[in-house]
Design an enzyme around this catalytic site. Structure first.
Site, short mmCIF file in Angstrom:
data_model
loop_
_atom_site.label_atom_id
_atom_site.label_comp_id
_atom_site.label_asym_id
_atom_site.label_seq_id
_atom_site.Cartn_x
_atom_site.Cartn_y
_atom_site.Cartn_z
N GLU A 1 0.80 -1.24 0.00
CA GLU A 1 0.00 0.00 0.00
C GLU A 1 0.83 1.28 0.00
O GLU A 1 1.06 1.91 1.05
CB GLU A 1 -0.96 0.01 1.19
CG GLU A 1 -2.03 -1.05 1.10
CD GLU A 1 -3.24 -0.77 1.99
OE1 GLU A 1 -3.20 0.21 2.75
OE2 GLU A 1 -4.21 -1.53 1.89
N GLU B 1 -5.61 -8.14 -0.02
CA GLU B 1 -6.35 -7.85 1.21
C GLU B 1 -7.79 -7.51 0.86
O GLU B 1 -8.05 -6.87 -0.16
CB GLU B 1 -5.77 -6.63 1.96
CG GLU B 1 -4.48 -6.90 2.70
CD GLU B 1 -3.97 -5.67 3.45
OE1 GLU B 1 -4.79 -4.82 3.87
OE2 GLU B 1 -2.74 -5.57 3.61
C1 FCB Z 1 -4.81 -1.94 5.08
C2 FCB Z 1 -3.48 -2.35 5.69
C3 FCB Z 1 -3.60 -3.43 6.72
C4 FCB Z 1 -4.82 -3.27 7.58
C5 FCB Z 1 -6.05 -3.06 6.75
C6 FCB Z 1 -7.32 -2.92 7.55
O1 FCB Z 1 -4.72 -0.64 4.62
O2 FCB Z 1 -2.61 -2.78 4.68
O3 FCB Z 1 -2.41 -3.46 7.45
O4 FCB Z 1 -4.63 -2.27 8.49
O5 FCB Z 1 -5.89 -1.92 5.95
#
Ligand code: FCB
Length: 503
Positions: free
Chosen positions: A209, A409
């Site tokens: 990210e 994610e």
């Molecule tokens: C993302 C992050 C992860 C976690 C999620 C909820 O932005 O990569 O570490 O905090 O959000």
């Protein structure tokens, strides 16, 4: 039996169910369905993912490991930030977090019981190089070797991420990501790690990210929530000028490119790597050919400083024009490094960044504002828009002809509480999961090359500035006792994995 679930797979799942959980409440009572009992509904049998689709969970080092002063680990910017008064909700810090450093074997068993095939975790740079550079710390390396071995033994493929925001504090003291020395140090660390682990790890994610640690960490963002302005900030908590921020962005993508080269130079032949970025995604408000095109244009521009430059090897004209005098300083050679070819793209997807419609005016799209009543999940930033799971991978493929995409994610926080009976019925997380998987399924059914999905997260953990308040896990964690209790969503996820389908 679903075409995608062989008898052997099924026996494995059923066997694990019979085993029950080793920590917390048993999942056995909520075992994946048997071949006979499995409903033949359109959803269950129709919405199957491709054969070999890899199901996983994700975590990151700082959020779960704890043991911040053990075995020679150096401090990271998140240690410093969490210990700065007023920065994290309730004054929480991650000194102990989930104590995963000591309990990793139990946590691997939890994953095994859910039936995951892959695990995305991150490596803490300051465990390996306590000062960011110099001599590696053998004890730090040993921890990740042991973790990887435990995963392999459990039949779970390890997918390490090399940078999930825990920059060694010693490097921050010398300028952090504002300095080119950090870019070089990251590439050296990435190459070293890949060299050390590629005898047992075949896929690495480089950086997690970009926007989150660059923009939110070096400027902070403001957003309107329920009619109120909310500021979101990450370590190191700076407020840089536009020109300086743009240079940090450039350094971050340069670190991506250099680390890819370092991995290729040091790892075993055939080792694969790519970034895990939170693609800002524009979703067409109404599906028409014009709006679909407009959304693609918008997504490409919204990611101009990150994925677009990594995959195209140039900044878009609009990005440079908007930056004006504050545009990053760069050379043609650097653009070549930044766009070093990767093997796959990981995208972290939580919500759409915008809904758009086509416009006759430059740049060809109009973002419509989110209605005040637009529903959201527990986290203030988390507006609900499951269509992102379809549009984001489709756009990545359309824009950049990507051959392998991972959803690195996806998940949500919820107000989970352990009942007197010791269970957590997280209805909203199941709703979230089912809807997001349904949209993801649409993309795979149309041939978008999505290889796998990692749920964020395996278990509740230290959620950055929100501390321990926002629980994102499939498994509930009592942070006083460290007891793990799988939530109902863990049973949901297990069923989806067992049937390789939306359930
Ligand atoms: C993302 C992050 C992860 C976690 C999620 C909820 O932005 O990569 O570490 O905090 O959000």
């Amino acid at each position: 039996m679903s075409a995608n679930l062989t008898k052997r797979d099924f026996a494995k799942v059923a066997g694990a169910a019979a085993f029950g959980m080793t920590t917390g409440a048993p999942l056995a009572g909520r075992a994946a369905s048997s071949a006979e009992s499995r409903p033949k509904s359109v959803q269950g049998e129709g919405a199957a993912f491709p054969d070999g689709f890899s199901w996983g969970v994700a975590t990151s080092a700082f959020q779960i490991e704890g043991a911040v002063k053990e075995d020679g680990r150096g401090a990271s910017i998140w240690d410093t930030y969490a210990h700065t008064s007023g920065k994290v909700r309730n004054g929480d810090n991650a000194d102990v977090a989930n104590d995963h450093y000591h309990r990793y074997k139990d946590d691997v068993r939890l994953m095994q019981d859910i039936g995951v095939k892959t695990y995305r975790f991150s490596i803490a740079w300051p465990r390996i190089f306590p000062n960011g550079i110099g001599q590696p710390n053998p004890k730090g390396l040993d921890f990740y070797r042991r973790l990887v071995d435990a995963l392999l033994e459990a039949g779970i493929e390890p997918f390490p991420t090399l940078y999930h925001w825990d920059l060694p504090q010693a490097l921050q003291d010398k300028g952090g990501w504002q300095s080119r020395d950090t870019v070089k140090a990251f590439a050296d660390y990435a190459g070293y790690m890949a060299g050390q682990l590629s005898d047992r790890v075949t896929r690495f994610f480089t950086i997690n990210e970009f926007f989150s640690f660059v923009d939110i960490g070096h400027r902070g963002v403001e957003m309107m929530v329920d009619g109120k302005k909310v500021r979101i900030e990450h370590a190191p908590g700076l407020k840089l000028s536009n020109a300086k921020l743009n240079q940090v962005r450039h350094n971050a993508v340069l670190a991506q490119g250099l680390s890819v080269q370092a991995i290729r130079a040091n790892a075993k032949a055939g080792t694969k790597c790519g970034p895990a970025d939170n693609l800002s995604t524009a979703v067409p408000a109404i599906e028409t050919p014009e709006n679909i095109k407009a959304a693609e244009i918008a997504t490409r521009e919204m990611n101009a400083g990150y994925l677009t430059v990594m995959l195209e090897g140039k900044y878009t004209d609009a990005y440079l024009a908007a930056a004006g005098k504050g545009a990053p300083k760069f050379t043609e050679d650097e653009l070549k490094i930044i766009s070093s070819p990767v093997d796959f793209i990981g995208i972290n997807l939580y919500r759409p960044s915008a809904y758009v419609v086509a416009s006759e005016r430059v740049p060809g799209f109009r973002s419509i504002s989110f209605n005040k009543s637009h529903p959201r999940m527990l986290s203030l930033w988390h507006l609900l828009g499951p269509e992102v799971m379809y549009w984001a991978p489709r756009q990545v493929q359309a824009l950049w002809k990507t051959k392998e995409i991972y959803i690195t994610e996806n998940g949500c926080a919820a107000s989970d509480e352990l009942s007197a009976q010791g269970i957590v019925d997280d209805s909203d997380r199941i709703m979230f999961l089912r809807n997001h998987l349904a949209h993801l399924h649409r993309a795979t059914a149309e041939g978008v090359p999505i290889k796998g999905y990692f749920h964020w997260s395996l278990m509740d953990n230290f959620e950055w500035s929100d501390g321990f308040t926002n629980r994102f896990g499939l498994v509930y964690v009592d942070f006083k006792t460290q007891k793990r209790t799988p939530k109902l969503s863990a049973a949901y996820f297990r069923e989806a994995i067992a049937r390789n389908a939306v359930v």
